[in-house]
Write a protein that holds these residues in place. Structure first.
Motif, PDB file in Angstrom:
ATOM      1  N   GLN A 119      -2.508 -40.463  26.146  1.00 47.44           N
ATOM      2  CA  GLN A 119      -3.370 -40.757  24.875  1.00 47.44           C
ATOM      3  C   GLN A 119      -3.715 -42.495  25.059  1.00 47.44           C
ATOM      4  O   GLN A 119      -3.186 -43.033  25.729  1.00 47.44           O
ATOM      5  N   GLU A 150      -3.317 -32.000  23.093  1.00 46.67           N
ATOM      6  CA  GLU A 150      -1.981 -31.701  23.619  1.00 46.67           C
ATOM      7  C   GLU A 150      -1.916 -31.579  25.063  1.00 46.67           C
ATOM      8  O   GLU A 150      -0.794 -32.085  25.664  1.00 46.67           O
ATOM      9  N   LYS A 172      -1.476 -35.354  25.441  1.00 46.26           N
ATOM     10  CA  LYS A 172      -0.137 -35.710  25.029  1.00 46.26           C
ATOM     11  C   LYS A 172       0.917 -35.251  26.136  1.00 46.26           C
ATOM     12  O   LYS A 172       1.977 -36.022  26.513  1.00 46.26           O
TER      13      LYS A 172
END
Length: 187
Positions: free
Chosen positions: A44, A36, A39
């Motif tokens: 990523q 997360e 992200k």
């Protein structure tokens, strides 16, 4: 920072509520995992070196080492990036470079982290090898091939050009912008 951007204020209840709301919107579970975190920062699909760097940043922000960044750790990270004094930031950089945690930075560690940062930032006017050699040449006082925290802080603080290079190379403002403005939305 541009003219229109504002820094977080005085740590007021309102400001904390703002960050708490933003944190919970991005991370409803209240715990940010490494996935997360990547992200949130739009990072990523990095090459392996870039991944290593982001993992190190995550691990340093994860103060209790439980594999998640919770709200208090999130606020501590924001405070370091925004309000941290230069010696606090240098200690943080030192911790980031000291990959094996033995209290010293060797050339291999510095080379590896700088190469990883280059992989993410993609802009620099010197190679990772040149950067590493220059740092050691300037601040490895006893020429033992390792930098202690004291050598690192004293060396960087006493050299204006080196200070500028270190702070530019390891600038956390992109992390800060994402935290302030919310996740980058992909088209």
């Amino acid at each position: 920072m541009g003219a229109g951007e504002s820094l977080p204020g005085d740590g007021s209840i309102l400001e904390m509520h703002h960050y708490y709301s933003k944190f919970m919107r991005e991370c409803p579970s209240g715990q940010l995992s490494l996935h997360e975190f990547k992200k949130l920062l739009g990072l990523q699909g990095l090459d392996p070196q870039g991944d290593v760097y982001i993992k190190r940043v995550f691990d340093i922000f994860d103060l209790n080492q439980d594999g998640f960044i919770d709200f208090l750790e999130f606020i501590a990270a924001i405070n370091l990036v925004i309000r941290g004094k230069i010696d606090q930031k240098l200690k943080w950089y030192f911790k980031l470079y000291d990959a094996d945690g033995n209290g010293c930075i060797d050339k291999k560690e510095l080379l590896s982290i700088f190469a990883a940062i280059q992989a993410i930032n993609g802009h620099t006017n010197m190679s990772a090898e040149e950067f590493t050699n220059m740092i050691f040449q300037k601040i490895d006082v006893n020429n033992d091939g390792e930098l202690t925290l004291e050598e690192f802080i004293n060396g960087v603080e006493s050299d204006k050009d080196l200070m500028e290079l270190i702070t530019k190379s390891f600038d956390l403002s992109n992390v800060l912008k994402v935290i302030q403005n919310g996740r980058r939305h992909s088209v």
